[in-house]
Structures are given as structure tokens and as C-alpha cells.
Design an enzyme around this catalytic site. Structure first.
Site, PDB file in Angstrom:
ATOM      1  N   PHE A 286     129.126  34.286 -45.100  1.00  0.00           N
ATOM      2  CA  PHE A 286     130.183  33.286 -44.919  1.00  0.00           C
ATOM      3  C   PHE A 286     130.376  32.520 -46.209  1.00  0.00           C
ATOM      4  CE2 PHE A 286     131.104  33.176 -40.315  1.00  0.00           C
ATOM      5  CZ  PHE A 286     130.205  34.153 -39.918  1.00  0.00           C
ATOM      6  N   ALA A 287     131.633  32.423 -46.644  1.00  0.00           N
ATOM      7  CA  ALA A 287     131.963  31.673 -47.855  1.00  0.00           C
ATOM      8  C   ALA A 287     133.047  30.669 -47.492  1.00  0.00           C
ATOM      9  CB  ALA A 287     132.416  32.612 -48.954  1.00  0.00           C
ATOM     10  N   ILE A 288     132.633  29.611 -46.830  1.00  0.00           N
ATOM     11  CA  ILE A 288     133.565  28.609 -46.308  1.00  0.00           C
ATOM     12  C   ILE A 288     133.567  27.402 -47.240  1.00  0.00           C
ATOM     13  CG2 ILE A 288     134.174  27.226 -44.279  1.00  0.00           C
ATOM     14  CD1 ILE A 288     133.950  29.964 -43.247  1.00  0.00           C
TER      15      ILE A 288
ATOM     16  N   TYR B 240     131.436  26.833 -50.608  1.00  0.00           N
ATOM     17  CA  TYR B 240     130.465  27.924 -50.734  1.00  0.00           C
ATOM     18  C   TYR B 240     131.089  29.206 -51.274  1.00  0.00           C
ATOM     19  CZ  TYR B 240     126.470  25.512 -48.727  1.00  0.00           C
ATOM     20  OH  TYR B 240     125.418  24.655 -48.533  1.00  0.00           O
TER      21      TYR B 240
ATOM     22  N   GLU C 161     119.254  28.161 -36.853  1.00  0.00           N
ATOM     23  CA  GLU C 161     117.884  28.643 -37.074  1.00  0.00           C
ATOM     24  C   GLU C 161     116.979  28.339 -35.875  1.00  0.00           C
ATOM     25  OE1 GLU C 161     115.888  28.740 -41.157  1.00  0.00           O
ATOM     26  OE2 GLU C 161     115.144  26.866 -40.287  1.00  0.00           O
TER      27      GLU C 161
ATOM     28  N   THR D  64     108.998  23.855 -37.558  1.00  0.00           N
ATOM     29  CA  THR D  64     110.051  22.895 -37.207  1.00  0.00           C
ATOM     30  C   THR D  64     110.974  23.464 -36.121  1.00  0.00           C
ATOM     31  OG1 THR D  64     111.312  23.684 -39.111  1.00  0.00           O
ATOM     32  CG2 THR D  64     110.052  21.669 -39.404  1.00  0.00           C
TER      33      THR D  64
ATOM     34  N   VAL E  67     125.135  33.074 -48.043  1.00  0.00           N
ATOM     35  CA  VAL E  67     125.830  33.490 -49.260  1.00  0.00           C
ATOM     36  C   VAL E  67     125.228  32.836 -50.514  1.00  0.00           C
ATOM     37  CG1 VAL E  67     127.643  31.706 -49.398  1.00  0.00           C
ATOM     38  CG2 VAL E  67     128.142  34.061 -50.103  1.00  0.00           C
ATOM     39  N   ASP E  68     124.466  31.775 -50.320  1.00  0.00           N
ATOM     40  CA  ASP E  68     123.889  31.082 -51.485  1.00  0.00           C
ATOM     41  C   ASP E  68     122.577  31.754 -51.896  1.00  0.00           C
ATOM     42  OD1 ASP E  68     122.675  30.201 -49.136  1.00  0.00           O
ATOM     43  OD2 ASP E  68     122.272  28.196 -49.912  1.00  0.00           O
TER      44      ASP E  68
HETATM   45  N1  UDP Z   1     128.248  27.788 -45.309  1.00  0.00           N
HETATM   46  C1  UDP Z   1     129.531  27.823 -45.862  1.00  0.00           C
HETATM   47  N2  UDP Z   1     130.177  26.654 -46.126  1.00  0.00           N
HETATM   48  C2  UDP Z   1     129.607  25.439 -45.891  1.00  0.00           C
HETATM   49  C3  UDP Z   1     128.298  25.401 -45.359  1.00  0.00           C
HETATM   50  C4  UDP Z   1     127.643  26.594 -45.093  1.00  0.00           C
HETATM   51  O1  UDP Z   1     130.063  28.898 -46.096  1.00  0.00           O
HETATM   52  O2  UDP Z   1     130.262  24.417 -46.175  1.00  0.00           O
HETATM   53  C5  UDP Z   1     127.580  29.069 -44.992  1.00  0.00           C
HETATM   54  C6  UDP Z   1     127.079  29.753 -46.250  1.00  0.00           C
HETATM   55  O3  UDP Z   1     127.112  31.144 -46.053  1.00  0.00           O
HETATM   56  C7  UDP Z   1     125.650  29.249 -46.325  1.00  0.00           C
HETATM   57  C8  UDP Z   1     125.269  29.247 -44.858  1.00  0.00           C
HETATM   58  O4  UDP Z   1     126.456  28.837 -44.180  1.00  0.00           O
HETATM   59  O5  UDP Z   1     124.834  30.071 -47.120  1.00  0.00           O
HETATM   60  C9  UDP Z   1     124.110  28.357 -44.481  1.00  0.00           C
HETATM   61  O6  UDP Z   1     124.281  27.077 -45.043  1.00  0.00           O
HETATM   62  P1  UDP Z   1     123.266  26.568 -46.173  1.00  0.00           P
HETATM   63  O7  UDP Z   1     123.037  27.667 -47.141  1.00  0.00           O
HETATM   64  O8  UDP Z   1     123.793  25.280 -46.707  1.00  0.00           O
HETATM   65  O9  UDP Z   1     121.963  26.310 -45.290  1.00  0.00           O
HETATM   66  P2  UDP Z   1     120.443  26.232 -45.839  1.00  0.00           P
HETATM   67  O10 UDP Z   1     120.163  27.500 -46.573  1.00  0.00           O
HETATM   68  O11 UDP Z   1     120.383  25.031 -46.730  1.00  0.00           O
HETATM   69  O12 UDP Z   1     119.646  26.092 -44.578  1.00  0.00           O
HETATM   70 MN    MN Z   2     121.335  28.865 -47.706  1.00  0.00          MN
END
Ligand code: UDP
Ligand code: MN
Length: 275
Positions: free
Chosen positions: A53-55, A58, A234, A176, A143-144
Site C-alpha cells: 500500500f502506497a497511500i 507513503y 497486527e 504487545t 511499503v516502507d
Molecule cells: N500506509 C500508507 N500510508 C499511510 C500509512 C500507512 O500507505 O499514511 C501503509 C504503508 O504500506 C505502510 C503500512 O501501511 O508501510 C504500515 O504503516 P507503517 O509502515 O507506518 O506501520 P509500522 O511499520 O510503523 O508499524
Molecule cells: Mn512499516
């Protein structure tokens, strides 16, 4: 194909658990031969879908994500990237033979919690409608991320989860998990096998539909009660895997975060969250 005979009296690693008590393999670096696995999966001409997801902002991660996946994700297998996004103009990427990219236009929820939780419903719906006709396996990731080394067919199984890098040395009482009994994600302090990461799971389409459907419905149930589980999607994923055990578990190497130090140093001296 020539390779060393497996030695039944010599485990490839003795420092980590290689199989769960329900007999699912735990995939660590150095415990498998990818050539053997590649040959097996080439025989069935496997086609793998990678969802991300690339919202909103992101979308900035997409370039390194795809470029690194081209280098390291399921090299020489058929791959379709399914990119869920609210953006209109996603630039073109040069992809290797047998690989393609599909854009799925989706709405952007305002709260980031709704963005990450909304993935379950969107993956489920597209899995039913589209993915089931196009690919054999789905790999659903954040996606990150950057692929830094090969991630191949060794991860594939009916339904797999990944050990969260922050918790693999921790006690179940330290996980958690969602601890409110009213929540559909509730796990008591004396239960639970592992703490799975929300950002890397997958399996055959039918099993991914089962998982995402469970998680989405559990979220809806909680929403009615004005509850949102502590770690969002999660938490629901962890609840699912407590009852429906994964058939393969990936080591934290598959979703490592440098915040936890070097993966080369694990698991010795590792103790849950850093102080
Ligand atoms: N995501 C997105 N836009 C946003 C927030 C989240 O596309 O504004 C998607 C993206 O793919 C991201 C995933 O949701 O990798 C999970 O969010 P994040 O990576 O912030 O969660 P974390 O890894 O910090 O738990
Ligand atoms: Mn992430």
C-alpha cells in the site's frame, strides 16, 4: 543438480528453533538450499503476487521498494506487484521479464490507523475478485521496506507469518498483544506462541482470504464496541495465528529494522525491547 547430502545427525543451525511445536518450519538464513526450492517452484511455474500500500505520503517509498524487489524478490519467478494507492500518476518502472505491476486505486482514509487496518479488507476483496485468478501465492508487506538480500520461494507456504524483530527473545507475557478481554484480538498473558509482525505475511490465496477476512471482521466487531486493538491490524493478525497456526514462520531477518541493531548479532543477548 548436485548438492551436499543432508546430514540427519547434523542440524544446519543449533542456535535457533528450526521447527515450531506444530511442525511448521522456521526459516532462518543458512538452513535451506534455495537452488532445490527454486527447482521445485519452477516445476509448478509458480506465480507470486506482492501486495503493498502506497497511500498519501507513503508513495515516496515506492521507488526503492520496487527497485530493490526487482533485485532481490523472487528473482527469475513470475511476479505481479499489486500496488494499492490513492495517487493517480504512479511512474513507470522497468521490470524484468515475467514481472508486471498492477495499480489498484483505493481511497485514502484520514487516520493512519484506518489506512493500515483497511489493508485487510482491501486485500481480501481483491484476493477474491482478482488475485485468485492471477497468482498462486500472495506476499503482503509494508511499503516502507527495502529488500537488501534475496527473498525467494523459501518463504512460500499455505499461510506464513514473520517474527517481529522486537520480540523474538521475549516472553509471551511481554508481547504487545491486545490485553482487553472485550476485544476480538484479546490474548491472555499466559497464551501465545510468537509475536508476529503486521508487515509481512502471506500464503496461498484461499488462506490469505481466510486470514484477512477474520481480521477485518474482528476489527468491525471491535469498532461496534468502540475498541481499536493496541497495534491495529497486527493485533488481529496475532489473534488469528494463535488459533490458526501458520504453516511456515519466517525469522525476523525477513522484516528486520536497524533500530534493533545488527541482525548478525542476534539472537544472543537479545532481550525484547532495547532499554
Ligand atoms: N500506509 C500508507 N500510508 C499511510 C500509512 C500507512 O500507505 O499514511 C501503509 C504503508 O504500506 C505502510 C503500512 O501501511 O508501510 C504500515 O504503516 P507503517 O509502515 O507506518 O506501520 P509500522 O511499520 O510503523 O508499524
Ligand atoms: Mn512499516
Amino acid at each position: 543438480m548436485l548438492y551436499d547430502q543432508p546430514d540427519i545427525l547434523k542440524p544446519p543451525r543449533s542456535d535457533v528453533l528450526l521447527v515450531t511445536p506444530w511442525l511448521a518450519p522456521i526459516v532462518w538464513n543458512g538452513v535451506f538450499n534455495r537452488d532445490i526450492l527454486n527447482a521445485q517452484f519452477h516445476h509448478i511455474d509458480v506465480h507470486i503476487g506482492l501486495t503493498a500500500f502506497a497511500i498519501k505520503k507513503y508513495v515516496l517509498f515506492l521507488k526503492t521498494f520496487i527497485e530493490s524487489a526487482e533485485k532481490f524478490f523472487m528473482v527469475r519467478h513470475k511476479v505481479t506487484y499489486y500496488i494499492f494507492t490513492d495517487h493517480d500518476n504512479i511512474s513507470n518502472f522497468t521490470l524484468a521479464d515475467g514481472r508486471k505491476l498492477v495499480i489498484l486505486k483505493v481511497p485514502a482514509y484520514e487516520r493512519w490507523q484506518d489506512v493500515t487496518m483497511g489493508r485487510m479488507e482491501m486485500i481480501r476483496d481483491q484476493a477474491i475478485k482478482k488475485f485468485s485468478k492471477e497468482v498462486d501465492y500472495l506476499v503482503c508487506v509494508d511499503v516502507d521496506m527495502i529488500f537488501l538480500e534475496e527473498v525467494g520461494v523459501e518463504i512460500l507456504s499455505d499461510i506464513f507469518g514473520t517474527l517481529h524483530p522486537g520480540f523474538f527473545g521475549a516472553l509471551q507475557s511481554e508481547f504487545t498483544y491486545e490485553r482487553r478481554a472485550e476485544s476480538a484480538a484479546y490474548i491472555p498473558f499466559d497464551a501465545g506462541d510468537f509475536y508476529y509482525a503486521g508487515g509481512n505475511f502471506g500464503g496461498v490465496i484461499e488462506e490469505v482470504i481466510r486470514l484477512t477476512n477474520f481480521c477485518h471482521n474482528a476489527m468491525l466487531e471491535d469498532k461496534q464496541k468502540n475498541i481499536e486493538a493496541l497495534w491495529h491490524d497486527e493485533s488481529y493478525l496475532n489473534k488469528y495465528f494463535l488459533s490458526y497456526k501458520p504453516t511456515k514462520v519466517l525469522s525476523p531477518e525477513y522484516i528486520w529494522n536497524n533500530y534493533y541493531g545488527s541482525p548478525n548479532a542476534m539472537p544472543f543477548g537479545f532481550n525484547s525491547w532495547p532499554a
